[in-house]
Design an enzyme around this catalytic site. Structure first.
Site, PDB file in Angstrom:
ATOM      1  N   SER A 102       0.814  -1.214   0.000  1.00  0.00           N
ATOM      2  CA  SER A 102       0.000   0.000   0.000  1.00  0.00           C
ATOM      3  C   SER A 102       0.851   1.269   0.000  1.00  0.00           C
ATOM      4  CB  SER A 102      -0.960  -0.032   1.200  1.00  0.00           C
ATOM      5  OG  SER A 102      -1.889   1.022   1.146  1.00  0.00           O
ATOM      6  N   ASP A 241      -2.318   6.576  -3.436  1.00  0.00           N
ATOM      7  CA  ASP A 241      -1.181   5.894  -2.832  1.00  0.00           C
ATOM      8  C   ASP A 241      -0.745   4.759  -3.749  1.00  0.00           C
ATOM      9  OD1 ASP A 241      -3.261   4.112  -2.381  1.00  0.00           O
ATOM     10  OD2 ASP A 241      -2.544   3.531  -0.401  1.00  0.00           O
ATOM     11  N   ASP A 243      -1.002   1.556  -3.967  1.00  0.00           N
ATOM     12  CA  ASP A 243      -1.871   0.483  -4.471  1.00  0.00           C
ATOM     13  C   ASP A 243      -3.261   0.982  -4.856  1.00  0.00           C
ATOM     14  OD1 ASP A 243      -2.909   0.818  -1.873  1.00  0.00           O
ATOM     15  OD2 ASP A 243      -3.504  -1.283  -1.748  1.00  0.00           O
ATOM     16  N   ASP A 245      -5.803   2.528  -3.158  1.00  0.00           N
ATOM     17  CA  ASP A 245      -7.011   2.476  -2.326  1.00  0.00           C
ATOM     18  C   ASP A 245      -7.153   3.702  -1.431  1.00  0.00           C
ATOM     19  OD1 ASP A 245      -5.106   1.949  -0.383  1.00  0.00           O
ATOM     20  OD2 ASP A 245      -5.965   0.037   0.256  1.00  0.00           O
TER      21      ASP A 245
END
Length: 446
Positions: A102, A241, A243, A245
């Protein structure tokens, strides 16, 4: 969650090269997950990843483990986490896996699983995988080994899904937007989504090299975006960010708009449209200004524990469809099963277009209370819970603040940190209280 060895609040995560983020462990994890899934009749699993360099190594190890358990694998390559959740559903896969850490730096990585419905695995399945990890790895017969295939049209499918969350005919013509993709998993899809909707897109953070993901850019470092918005004289900026999400925005003045304000804008718009179901779920970290702003609009608000898993659980228990965190993880459950940064950003863009307001104007209804937070590095952050000396110090600060503020200490679910937060009207006062409590935590847990 506390009784588990490997699974945390957001899958399994750590430093690459240190267990559990090693090729050997991930191989065994793939096999263990495959064996557990096979009991449920699972035959096919979708795997996606972000852009960090270790993703290649871990993808191969995970694929090998799943194959050894007799499970077929479909590989999407770099794709946002919410895209993998969506594609798991649309491909009718039996489960989905994301290889990502992430918002963490490139030297971290992690493994996160999705159910066939594109939501997080039940606790019982994660516990069964941990139990299976303790058993010897036995490869199934050669004729029963799983096969691996590449999914070539994953980006296009996800781009169409994102656009499909908006009303037919919605356009962003003449809107000048800076997109910061954090050199992460949205780099090849987010610019396409906004351009195909008609926006003039200035893209940054779209040259991943495996090492630059989240490095001084993206949702965790929005000031680079703020500078670019001012330089380009853009209408606004949007940062994702690594990833995809989490989303943070920047208005035309260069002011950062965080997840609380994004949630406020979406909630108000949904209420005006008659689309808001129940109220809004925030977290213990949500700014008091969000609660007061929603209250002024007669929108119910409740707090869950920090973490999208807890926000989701609270939404589901109440039948509500909107929730989120200050970090920019926004759940629009009427549109997706998990937090999706692109979808949330599009909901804000729709709110702005329907109201005719700028982002700066739309956020103005929420009067933020100053929050000061310090991350205290400790080896065992969960020891902060129930510690008598630390609790005494917290109560002392709470007495001084009275009803004009609040205190929150919590262990990070993903890093060896205790987050010390104090909220109130006087920045100098709450900053002093944060330093006081951080010193106590540091001394007691050293």
């Amino acid at each position: 969650m506390t009784g588990r060895r490997w699974f945390g609040t957001d899958g399994i995560r750590g430093r690459v090269g240190q267990e559990p983020i090693t090729p050997g462990f991930v191989l065994r994890l793939g096999w263990a997950a495959g064996k557990v899934f096979a009991r449920e009749g699972v035959k096919r699993i979708l795997i996606g990843k972000d852009t960090r360099i270790s993703g290649y190594m871990l993808e191969s190890a995970l694929e090998a483990g799943l194959s050894a358990a007799g499970v077929d694998v479909q590989l999407t390559g770099p794709m946002p986490t919410p895209a993998v959740a969506y594609l798991t559903r649309t491909f009718r896969a039996d489960a989905g896996v994301v290889i990502s850490a992430s918002h963490n730096p490139y030297y971290d990585n992690g493994i996160k699983f999705f159910s066939p419905n594109g939501d997080k695995l039940p606790d019982a399945i994660e516990e069964a995988i941990e139990a299976q990890l303790e058993l010897p790895l036995l490869t199934c017969e050669s004729a029963e080994l799983g096969k691996a295939t590449r999914v070539n049209d994953a980006p296009g499918r996800y781009i169409e899904f994102c656009k499909g969350t908006l009303p037919s005919g919605f356009r962003l013509a003449r809107v000048r937007i800076v997109l910061d993709c954090a050199h992460g998993a949205t780099y090849h899809v987010a610019p396409a989504v906004f351009r195909e909707l008609g926006a003039q897109v200035i893209a940054m953070g779209v040259e991943p090299n495996g090492l630059n993901i989240n490095a001084d850019c993206g949702a965790t470092h929005p000031h680079a975006l703020a500078r670019r918005v001012l330089e380009e004289r853009a209408d606004l900026g949007i940062a994702f960010d690594g990833d995809g999400d989490r989303v943070i925005m920047v208005d035309h003045t260069g002011a950062v708009v965080d997840g609380d304000e994004i949630l406020y804008i979406i909630a108000n718009h949904q209420k005006q449209q008659g689309r808001l179901t129940g109220g809004v779920v925030g977290t213990l970290m949500s700014n008091l200004g969000l609660e007061l702003g929603l209250m002024a609009q007669s929108i119910p608000f409740v707090r869950a524990k920090v973490g999208d898993r807890h926000v989701l659980a609270e939404c589901e228990s109440r039948g509500w469809r909107l929730g989120g965190e200050s970090s920019g993880h926004i759940l629009c459950l009427e549109l997706h099963t998990t937090g999706d940064a692109i979808v949330a950003a599009l909901q804000v863009m729709m709110a702005l277009q329907h109201s005719g307001r700028t982002l700066a104007e739309a956020r103005s209804g929420m009067d933020r209370c100053p929050q000061v937070m310090e991350n205290v590095a400790v080896a065992q952050p969960r020891r902060v819970e129930g510690n008598a000396e630390i609790e005494t110090a917290v109560r002392g600060v709470e007495r001084k603040l009275g009803e004009a503020g609040r205190v929150l200490l919590r262990p990070s679910g993903t890093e060896p940190l205790v987050r010390v937060m104090v909220e109130g009207r006087d920045v100098e006062l709450i900053s002093a209280h944060v330093r006081e409590l951080a010193d106590v935590v540091r001394r007691v847990l050293a």
